[in-house]
Design a protein around this motif. Structure first.
Motif, PDB file in Angstrom:
ATOM      1  N   ALA A  89       0.825  -1.210   0.000  1.00  0.00           N
ATOM      2  CA  ALA A  89       0.000   0.000   0.000  1.00  0.00           C
ATOM      3  C   ALA A  89       0.858   1.258   0.000  1.00  0.00           C
ATOM      4  N   VAL A  90       1.876   1.296   0.854  1.00  0.00           N
ATOM      5  CA  VAL A  90       2.687   2.509   0.973  1.00  0.00           C
ATOM      6  C   VAL A  90       3.591   2.704  -0.241  1.00  0.00           C
ATOM      7  N   VAL A  91       4.097   1.606  -0.807  1.00  0.00           N
ATOM      8  CA  VAL A  91       4.960   1.715  -1.984  1.00  0.00           C
ATOM      9  C   VAL A  91       4.168   2.233  -3.184  1.00  0.00           C
ATOM     10  N   VAL A  92       3.021   1.633  -3.447  1.00  0.00           N
ATOM     11  CA  VAL A  92       2.197   2.054  -4.584  1.00  0.00           C
ATOM     12  C   VAL A  92       1.740   3.500  -4.402  1.00  0.00           C
ATOM     13  N   HIS A  93       1.271   3.823  -3.203  1.00  0.00           N
ATOM     14  CA  HIS A  93       0.766   5.171  -2.942  1.00  0.00           C
ATOM     15  C   HIS A  93       1.871   6.215  -3.100  1.00  0.00           C
ATOM     16  N   ALA A  94       3.024   5.951  -2.532  1.00  0.00           N
ATOM     17  CA  ALA A  94       4.109   6.930  -2.554  1.00  0.00           C
ATOM     18  C   ALA A  94       4.676   7.128  -3.954  1.00  0.00           C
ATOM     19  N   MET A  95       4.889   6.039  -4.682  1.00  0.00           N
ATOM     20  CA  MET A  95       5.499   6.162  -6.006  1.00  0.00           C
ATOM     21  C   MET A  95       4.543   6.833  -7.003  1.00  0.00           C
ATOM     22  N   ILE A  96       3.263   6.487  -6.937  1.00  0.00           N
ATOM     23  CA  ILE A  96       2.291   7.169  -7.793  1.00  0.00           C
ATOM     24  C   ILE A  96       2.196   8.634  -7.392  1.00  0.00           C
ATOM     25  N   GLY A  97       2.295   8.893  -6.088  1.00  0.00           N
ATOM     26  CA  GLY A  97       2.254  10.273  -5.609  1.00  0.00           C
ATOM     27  C   GLY A  97       3.413  11.100  -6.133  1.00  0.00           C
ATOM     28  N   LEU A  98       4.611  10.532  -6.123  1.00  0.00           N
ATOM     29  CA  LEU A  98       5.774  11.245  -6.655  1.00  0.00           C
ATOM     30  C   LEU A  98       5.609  11.519  -8.152  1.00  0.00           C
ATOM     31  N   TYR A  99       5.042  10.539  -8.859  1.00  0.00           N
ATOM     32  CA  TYR A  99       4.783  10.725 -10.290  1.00  0.00           C
ATOM     33  C   TYR A  99       3.808  11.872 -10.528  1.00  0.00           C
ATOM     34  N   ARG A 100       2.732  11.896  -9.766  1.00  0.00           N
ATOM     35  CA  ARG A 100       1.700  12.899  -9.968  1.00  0.00           C
ATOM     36  C   ARG A 100       2.183  14.301  -9.586  1.00  0.00           C
ATOM     37  N   VAL A 101       3.035  14.377  -8.570  1.00  0.00           N
ATOM     38  CA  VAL A 101       3.594  15.679  -8.199  1.00  0.00           C
ATOM     39  C   VAL A 101       4.492  16.208  -9.320  1.00  0.00           C
ATOM     40  N   ALA A 102       5.322  15.318  -9.885  1.00  0.00           N
ATOM     41  CA  ALA A 102       6.216  15.724 -10.977  1.00  0.00           C
ATOM     42  C   ALA A 102       5.437  16.210 -12.186  1.00  0.00           C
TER      43      ALA A 102
END
Length: 248
Positions: free
Chosen positions: A182-195
């Protein structure tokens, strides 16, 4: 005729006024959400690599823990567990702030969820589907992350044996087994969306490939680390004796 023109001009001015069109707090909240998301995503990358030092042996993990807990400032070389406790409190505050900001766009009614599902089923937009999975994992993390952080606040002692005891004998592997994906998927997608949101990248396809590779890599790294703690914990007898360098 003149009155009509004057009225139209007034309406136009009011419509373009940013304070009338939307509350300025909304833009600030977006920025703050992105900042806290970057902080948490960066912390996750560092945290998982620090934790994975157990794969290099108990001695290496022990030295990493002492370094992070300020062991160089201790006469005995042993770190200060209160550093872990303090940092956990700070991270909990950041998590709560990030979650509060993210809840602004969280569907709160059954009808909204139905509309969202129908919308997702009718389009093949990758970023929208990624946002949906971030939404789902964010909901899961809302319950799991505080449990993990409260555990570290109440019991900040870390070490090869003590961490393995927590994972194996205290059955924390159940929590971490759910928390990891959960935390890996959430964080990595979050970094993508911020970029993407702030225009830091122009080509999305290569970034998507990088994020997918990071997700797979972090899941494998985290799973291997969790398995290592399980193996160490299985070989420990209760009550557990803290690991001492050179003593096994």
């Amino acid at each position: 005729m003149t009155a009509g023109v004057s009225k139209a001009r007034v309406l136009t001015v009011h419509t373009l006024n940013p304070r009338r069109a939307g509350h300025p707090w909304s833009a600030r909240a977006d920025k703050l959400q992105s900042i806290t998301g970057l902080m948490l995503g960066g912390f996750l990358l560092l945290h998982m690599h620090f934790e994975s030092s157990i794969l290099l042996g108990k001695e290496v993990f022990y030295q990493v823990v002492q370094l992070l807990e300020g062991g160089m400032f201790s006469s005995t070389g042993h770190g200060f567990p209160w550093v872990t406790k303090l940092f956990s409190v700070l991270m909990l505050a950041v998590v709560c702030l990030h979650a509060a900001l993210a809840l602004r766009r969280f569907p709160t009614q059954l009808g909204q969820w139905r509309q969202l599902r129908a919308h997702l089923g009718s389009i093949a937009h990758k970023d929208t589907h990624a946002w949906f999975w971030q939404l789902i994992t964010g909901f899961v993390l809302f319950f799991l992350v505080p449990v993990h952080l409260f555990t570290m606040i109440l019991n900040p002692e870390i070490g090869p044996h003590l961490s393995a005891e927590r994972v194996y004998h205290d059955n924390a592997w159940l929590l971490y087994g759910l928390l990891l994906p959960a935390v890996v998927v959430h964080a990595m997608i979050g970094l993508y969306r911020v970029a993407v949101k702030w225009g830091w990248v122009q080509q999305r396809a290569p970034l998507r490939k990088l994020i997918k590779a990071l997700i797979i890599y972090l899941l494998l790294l985290g799973s291997a680390s969790l398995l290592a703690y399980m193996v160490i914990g299985q070989g420990l007898s209760l009550p557990v004796t803290p690991f001492v360098p050179g003593g096994g």
